[in-house]
Design a protein around this motif. Structure first.
Motif, mmCIF file in Angstrom:
data_model
loop_
_atom_site.group_PDB
_atom_site.id
_atom_site.type_symbol
_atom_site.label_atom_id
_atom_site.label_comp_id
_atom_site.label_asym_id
_atom_site.label_seq_id
_atom_site.Cartn_x
_atom_site.Cartn_y
_atom_site.Cartn_z
ATOM 1 N N SER A 144 -40.142 -28.876 -4.500
ATOM 2 C CA SER A 144 -40.052 -28.229 -3.205
ATOM 3 C C SER A 144 -41.062 -27.085 -3.218
ATOM 4 N N SER A 145 -40.789 -26.037 -2.489
ATOM 5 C CA SER A 145 -41.687 -24.893 -2.401
ATOM 6 C C SER A 145 -40.923 -23.755 -1.738
ATOM 7 N N THR A 146 -41.365 -22.550 -1.975
ATOM 8 C CA THR A 146 -40.745 -21.444 -1.250
ATOM 9 C C THR A 146 -40.948 -21.591 0.256
ATOM 10 N N SER A 147 -41.948 -22.368 0.659
ATOM 11 C CA SER A 147 -42.179 -22.578 2.100
ATOM 12 C C SER A 147 -41.055 -23.362 2.762
ATOM 13 N N ALA A 148 -40.196 -24.019 1.976
ATOM 14 C CA ALA A 148 -39.076 -24.764 2.549
ATOM 15 C C ALA A 148 -38.001 -23.834 3.100
ATOM 16 N N SER A 149 -37.928 -22.637 2.556
ATOM 17 C CA SER A 149 -36.848 -21.715 2.926
ATOM 18 C C SER A 149 -37.334 -20.409 3.525
ATOM 19 N N PHE A 150 -38.627 -20.123 3.389
ATOM 20 C CA PHE A 150 -39.186 -18.868 3.871
ATOM 21 C C PHE A 150 -40.434 -19.161 4.703
ATOM 22 N N ALA A 151 -40.704 -18.315 5.686
ATOM 23 C CA ALA A 151 -41.780 -18.580 6.643
ATOM 24 C C ALA A 151 -43.151 -18.441 5.996
ATOM 25 N N SER A 167 -33.773 -31.716 0.553
ATOM 26 C CA SER A 167 -32.617 -32.470 1.035
ATOM 27 C C SER A 167 -32.506 -33.829 0.351
ATOM 28 N N PHE A 168 -33.644 -34.491 0.158
ATOM 29 C CA PHE A 168 -33.678 -35.774 -0.559
ATOM 30 C C PHE A 168 -33.100 -35.619 -1.964
ATOM 31 N N THR A 169 -33.462 -34.533 -2.623
ATOM 32 C CA THR A 169 -32.977 -34.273 -3.973
ATOM 33 C C THR A 169 -31.470 -34.095 -3.994
ATOM 34 N N HIS A 170 -30.940 -33.322 -3.056
ATOM 35 C CA HIS A 170 -29.487 -33.140 -2.973
ATOM 36 C C HIS A 170 -28.791 -34.490 -2.788
ATOM 37 N N ALA A 171 -29.358 -35.324 -1.929
ATOM 38 C CA ALA A 171 -28.725 -36.605 -1.595
ATOM 39 C C ALA A 171 -28.663 -37.530 -2.808
ATOM 40 N N ILE A 172 -29.784 -37.649 -3.549
ATOM 41 C CA ILE A 172 -29.748 -38.573 -4.683
ATOM 42 C C ILE A 172 -28.928 -37.994 -5.839
ATOM 43 N N ALA A 173 -28.878 -36.668 -5.936
ATOM 44 C CA ALA A 173 -28.044 -36.056 -6.969
ATOM 45 C C ALA A 173 -26.588 -36.442 -6.764
#
Length: 255
Positions: A144-151, A167-173
């Motif tokens: 991911s990246s900090t850009s996923a959660s911060f502007a 989100s993909f990572t959460h789902a497969i986990a």
């Protein structure tokens, strides 16, 4: 440390930056590594660095692949896993960064970023899952990246891919937890790499909007090896109780 002795690891984006640093770190810790990248010259550099650093270059295999292309992934990633004789860890480090004003962003530009970062992560993970699940303790490390959660201005397409990967990572986990698979994300920020040196900012970019993107620790951006060390922990037995989450590695840029 020899946390990866006897373990088989595939690292995409291993021809430069964090992917390259991760491949070298895992080699140094005794792992057998397939380094995958679209750039053959980058992979040659990875091999040279492995020899230069005195790591076990004999445990390094190289494969060129376009992760955004389903046929390329099926052929090259499939063959690489066969050569390894299985797979314990997948590190999806491959990705691209480019920037535009959102109102002038073309669909082709958007699709290129999505195709490599998000679709590429899916395609490689899908190809690797049977081998990872066969071990009963496989690990996927996504980027991911900090850009996923911060502007991060001008990076709407890039940020969208990184939020999607999270989100993909959460789902497969969750989906594969009962089969022993762990899936985690790293979210780098303020890391000195080819991406951050040339992010493709618009000529009229307002750098005041970017001023906040500097780390609290140290005197500037950290090197790729900073993230590689965290990945080695997450992918090893030291991270055995960590899944379905992300680790932000940004020197406190977004505290």
């Amino acid at each position: 440390m020899n946390r990866f002795t006897g373990r088989k690891v595939l690292v995409t984006g291993a021809g430069s930056g964090i992917g390259q640093a991760t491949a070298l770190r895992i080699l140094a810790e005794g792992g057998s590594v397939v380094a995958a990248d679209i750039a053959e010259a980058g992979l040659d550099k990875t091999r040279a660095l492995a020899a230069e650093h005195g790591t076990a270059a004999a445990g390094l295999d190289l494969t060129t692949v376009d992760i955004s292309d389903e046929d390329s992934v099926r052929e090259h990633i499939g063959a690489a896993i066969e050569r390894l004789g299985g797979l314990d860890v997948l590190v999806n480090a491959a990705g691209i960064l480019d920037s535009r004003h959102t109102e002038t962003m073309t669909l082709d530009f958007w699709n290129r970023i999505i195709g490599v970062n998000l679709t590429g992560t899916f395609l490689v993970t899908r190809q690797a899952l049977p081998a990872l699940l066969a071990t009963g303790e496989g690990v996927v490390v996504n980027f991911s990246s900090t850009s996923a959660s911060f502007a991060h201005p001008y990076m709407a397409a890039y940020a969208a891919t990184k939020g999607g990967i999270q989100s993909f990572t959460h789902a497969i986990a969750a989906e594969y937890s009962k089969r022993g698979l762990r899936a985690v994300c790293v979210a780098p920020g303020s890391i000195d790499s080819g991406m951050t040196r040339a992010p493709g900012l618009p000529e009229d970019a307002d750098y005041g909007l970017l001023a906040k993107l500097s780390p609290a620790l140290g005197e500037g951006f950290a090197g790729p090896e900073t993230v590689a060390g965290a990945i080695a922990m997450l992918a090893s037995s030291d991270g055995a109780f960590i899944t379905g989450t992300e680790l932000r590695i940004d020197g406190g840029t977004h505290m």
